[in-house]
Design an enzyme around this catalytic site. Structure first.
Site, PDB file in Angstrom:
ATOM      1  N   ARG A  30       0.862  -1.189   0.000  1.00  0.00           N
ATOM      2  CA  ARG A  30       0.000   0.000   0.000  1.00  0.00           C
ATOM      3  C   ARG A  30       0.899   1.241   0.000  1.00  0.00           C
ATOM      4  O   ARG A  30       1.919   1.269   0.714  1.00  0.00           O
ATOM      5  CB  ARG A  30      -0.913   0.051   1.229  1.00  0.00           C
ATOM      6  CG  ARG A  30      -2.124  -0.881   1.154  1.00  0.00           C
ATOM      7  CD  ARG A  30      -3.148  -0.445   0.093  1.00  0.00           C
ATOM      8  NE  ARG A  30      -4.289  -1.331   0.017  1.00  0.00           N
ATOM      9  CZ  ARG A  30      -4.408  -2.386  -0.793  1.00  0.00           C
ATOM     10  NH1 ARG A  30      -3.423  -2.704  -1.613  1.00  0.00           N
ATOM     11  NH2 ARG A  30      -5.511  -3.105  -0.804  1.00  0.00           N
ATOM     12  N   GLU A  84      -2.761   7.462  -4.913  1.00  0.00           N
ATOM     13  CA  GLU A  84      -3.017   6.819  -6.206  1.00  0.00           C
ATOM     14  C   GLU A  84      -4.461   6.964  -6.685  1.00  0.00           C
ATOM     15  O   GLU A  84      -4.733   6.814  -7.875  1.00  0.00           O
ATOM     16  CB  GLU A  84      -2.649   5.336  -6.160  1.00  0.00           C
ATOM     17  CG  GLU A  84      -3.558   4.491  -5.280  1.00  0.00           C
ATOM     18  CD  GLU A  84      -3.145   3.019  -5.269  1.00  0.00           C
ATOM     19  OE1 GLU A  84      -1.961   2.732  -5.109  1.00  0.00           O
ATOM     20  OE2 GLU A  84      -4.045   2.170  -5.388  1.00  0.00           O
ATOM     21  N   HIS A 113      -0.848  -0.188  -9.705  1.00  0.00           N
ATOM     22  CA  HIS A 113      -1.572  -1.157  -8.868  1.00  0.00           C
ATOM     23  C   HIS A 113      -2.018  -2.365  -9.712  1.00  0.00           C
ATOM     24  O   HIS A 113      -3.193  -2.732  -9.704  1.00  0.00           O
ATOM     25  CB  HIS A 113      -2.796  -0.490  -8.202  1.00  0.00           C
ATOM     26  CG  HIS A 113      -3.169  -1.132  -6.894  1.00  0.00           C
ATOM     27  ND1 HIS A 113      -3.486  -0.422  -5.765  1.00  0.00           N
ATOM     28  CD2 HIS A 113      -3.267  -2.444  -6.543  1.00  0.00           C
ATOM     29  CE1 HIS A 113      -3.773  -1.257  -4.783  1.00  0.00           C
ATOM     30  NE2 HIS A 113      -3.648  -2.489  -5.227  1.00  0.00           N
TER      31      HIS A 113
HETATM   32  P1  NAD Z   1      -1.306 -11.259   4.871  1.00  0.00           P
HETATM   33  O1  NAD Z   1      -2.341 -10.784   5.829  1.00  0.00           O
HETATM   34  O2  NAD Z   1      -1.280 -12.695   4.476  1.00  0.00           O
HETATM   35  O3  NAD Z   1       0.152 -10.885   5.428  1.00  0.00           O
HETATM   36  C1  NAD Z   1       0.457  -9.668   6.028  1.00  0.00           C
HETATM   37  C2  NAD Z   1       1.614  -9.918   6.993  1.00  0.00           C
HETATM   38  O4  NAD Z   1       2.002  -8.651   7.528  1.00  0.00           O
HETATM   39  C3  NAD Z   1       1.217 -10.822   8.183  1.00  0.00           C
HETATM   40  O5  NAD Z   1       2.160 -11.850   8.338  1.00  0.00           O
HETATM   41  C4  NAD Z   1       1.240  -9.860   9.370  1.00  0.00           C
HETATM   42  O6  NAD Z   1       1.617 -10.492  10.588  1.00  0.00           O
HETATM   43  C5  NAD Z   1       2.284  -8.855   8.915  1.00  0.00           C
HETATM   44  N1  NAD Z   1       2.203  -7.596   9.619  1.00  0.00           N
HETATM   45  C6  NAD Z   1       1.134  -6.946  10.109  1.00  0.00           C
HETATM   46  N2  NAD Z   1       1.500  -5.810  10.718  1.00  0.00           N
HETATM   47  C7  NAD Z   1       2.853  -5.751  10.628  1.00  0.00           C
HETATM   48  C8  NAD Z   1       3.818  -4.840  11.073  1.00  0.00           C
HETATM   49  N3  NAD Z   1       3.469  -3.755  11.789  1.00  0.00           N
HETATM   50  N4  NAD Z   1       5.106  -5.078  10.796  1.00  0.00           N
HETATM   51  C9  NAD Z   1       5.474  -6.212  10.115  1.00  0.00           C
HETATM   52  N5  NAD Z   1       4.595  -7.120   9.661  1.00  0.00           N
HETATM   53  C10 NAD Z   1       3.303  -6.890   9.922  1.00  0.00           C
HETATM   54  O7  NAD Z   1      -1.443 -10.315   3.610  1.00  0.00           O
HETATM   55  P2  NAD Z   1      -0.996 -10.622   2.101  1.00  0.00           P
HETATM   56  O8  NAD Z   1      -2.079 -11.352   1.400  1.00  0.00           O
HETATM   57  O9  NAD Z   1       0.374 -11.179   2.105  1.00  0.00           O
HETATM   58  O10 NAD Z   1      -0.983  -9.132   1.510  1.00  0.00           O
HETATM   59  C11 NAD Z   1      -0.049  -8.170   1.966  1.00  0.00           C
HETATM   60  C12 NAD Z   1      -0.481  -6.796   1.488  1.00  0.00           C
HETATM   61  O11 NAD Z   1      -0.404  -6.768   0.064  1.00  0.00           O
HETATM   62  C13 NAD Z   1      -1.964  -6.472   1.783  1.00  0.00           C
HETATM   63  O12 NAD Z   1      -2.088  -5.833   3.015  1.00  0.00           O
HETATM   64  C14 NAD Z   1      -2.374  -5.580   0.661  1.00  0.00           C
HETATM   65  O13 NAD Z   1      -2.316  -4.231   1.086  1.00  0.00           O
HETATM   66  C15 NAD Z   1      -1.305  -5.795  -0.409  1.00  0.00           C
HETATM   67  N6  NAD Z   1      -1.859  -6.265  -1.691  1.00  0.00           N
HETATM   68  C16 NAD Z   1      -1.537  -5.579  -2.820  1.00  0.00           C
HETATM   69  C17 NAD Z   1      -1.997  -6.011  -4.051  1.00  0.00           C
HETATM   70  C18 NAD Z   1      -1.624  -5.299  -5.329  1.00  0.00           C
HETATM   71  O14 NAD Z   1      -2.240  -5.553  -6.374  1.00  0.00           O
HETATM   72  N7  NAD Z   1      -0.620  -4.445  -5.320  1.00  0.00           N
HETATM   73  C19 NAD Z   1      -2.816  -7.144  -4.124  1.00  0.00           C
HETATM   74  C20 NAD Z   1      -3.106  -7.838  -2.944  1.00  0.00           C
HETATM   75  C21 NAD Z   1      -2.621  -7.398  -1.721  1.00  0.00           C
END
Ligand code: NAD
Length: 347
Positions: free
Chosen positions: A235, A264, A296
């Site tokens: 994000r 964005e 994105h």
């Molecule tokens: P997920 O929930 O499986 O993993 C997120 C991880 O971040 C977890 O392991 C959690 O413990 C960790 N986390 C939470 N707070 C934290 C902190 N303060 N410091 C360190 N780690 C922390 O999520 P995911 O499916 O792996 O997705 C990750 C991110 O990717 C989502 O939050 C979303 O914003 C983003 N995303 C982007 C796109 C894109 O098209 N660009 C698509 C899907 C997801």
């Protein structure tokens, strides 16, 4: 027949949702407009709305939807930082698609790493202009270098595996380390400052929360290795963009691959090629030869779009069939006090 209003849709959304809806038969109205205070009244007469990452689901919008009889907001995204979860609680249920293709996002992060390192974006333009010189295209071997992954959830773990496959040492930081997975894959959990100090490439995969907002700022950038490559497919708000620009100007940052950007919502997903850009920060970012911005698109694979459509309509189905809402989200979900764990719904 239940009626669903889809906000902020593009032709590719409609294509995949129409296929998935063949077995559900919902009456779907697709509109191009984003959900906002101005457009929320368009949902009058509908039972649910379906929204995307840049739709505004603030408390004013929630109130309008609630007054107009909307029972469910079905997010066709994993992230939900655009939803005022406190405002919506006990008014409208919110469901999301927690995972649709973590491979899509991890592979896009890898595409940014490889393109930036080997300057593929520049080489593509050069050879088309009959310029076959190599000056300025020098990269480095990934093999043997150290990468740092912040957030080892679904996407972070897959990227870690890909990077291990390239022969990289992988450091990781997560609030909740997955120690067994790390031991099996040879990933090393460290403190954040150590990850910053040792990594040649840093990739962000944690969600945007008050705790992580602007985690990449002047202070953390100063701790990073000179010439580090920074990748953000998570994000935009994780990075203080002006601080990143300052670090790029000082050559502290070697390169940046950004699939997301703090502001964005005005530009991403739209063709604004014949307009003057008024966002000076984005305009400045786009001037750097060592910055690669994608709009994105990390999630954008056929498999992901099919999964998003199927899960979203499955969530809507579960709601109207009064089944457990496994993909519901509320502000209490991260605590033990969320009733969904016992009753199947957040309220
Ligand atoms: P997920 O929930 O499986 O993993 C997120 C991880 O971040 C977890 O392991 C959690 O413990 C960790 N986390 C939470 N707070 C934290 C902190 N303060 N410091 C360190 N780690 C922390 O999520 P995911 O499916 O792996 O997705 C990750 C991110 O990717 C989502 O939050 C979303 O914003 C983003 N995303 C982007 C796109 C894109 O098209 N660009 C698509 C899907 C997801």
């Amino acid at each position: 027949m239940k009626k669903i209003m889809f906000f902020d849709t593009k032709p590719y959304d409609r294509e995949f949702f129409n296929i998935a809806n063949e077995k559900h038969g919902y009456k779907i109205k697709y509109i191009n407009n984003r959900l906002s205070e101005d457009t929320a009244p368009l949902a009058i007469g509908y039972d649910a709305v379906c929204a995307f990452v840049n739709d505004d689901i603030s408390s004013a919008v929630v109130d309008l939807l609630y007054e107009n009889g909307i029972q469910l907001i079905a997010l066709r995204s994993a992230g939900y930082n655009n939803v005022d979860l406190k405002a919506v609680y006990k008014k409208i249920h919110v469901v999301r698609v927690p995972a649709y293709s973590p491979y899509a996002v991890a592979e896009h992060a890898m595409a940014l790493i490889l393109s930036l390192n080997r300057k593929i974006h520049k080489a593509y333009n050069r050879t088309r202009d009959s310029n076959f010189a190599l000056g300025g295209l020098l990269g480095f071997d990934l093999h043997g270098k150290t990468a740092g992954i912040i957030g080892t959830g679904r996407i972070g773990q897959i990227l870690a595996g890909i990077l291990r496959g390239f022969g990289m040492r992988v450091l990781a930081f997560d609030r909740f380390p997955k120690k067994e997975w790390a031991a099996e894959t040879g990933v090393e959990y460290t403190e954040l400052n150590e990850l910053y100090q040792q990594s040649a490439i840093i990739s962000l995969h944690c969600p945007l929360t008050p705790e992580t907002e602007h985690m990449v700022n002047a202070e953390s950038l100063a701790q990073m290795k000179d010439g580090v490559m920074l990748i953000n497919t998570s994000r935009g708000g994780l990075i203080q963009t002006q601080d990143l620009i300052d670090a790029l100007k000082r050559k502290k940052i070697g390169s940046a691959g950004l699939d997301v950007y703090e502001e964005e919502d005005e530009y991403f997903f739209e063709d604004r090629s014949d307009e003057v850009m008024t966002d000076d920060v984005l305009a400045r970012l786009l001037t750097f030869p060592n910055v690669l911005v994608t709009a994105h698109q990390a999630f954008f694979t056929k498999e992901a779009l099919a999964n998003i459509a199927e899960t979203t309509l499955g969530n809507i189905n579960a709601y109207f069939d009064e089944k457990n809402l496994d993909n519901e989200i509320c502000y209490r979900c991260s605590t033990d006090s969320c009733p969904r764990k016992t009753t199947g719904r957040c309220f």
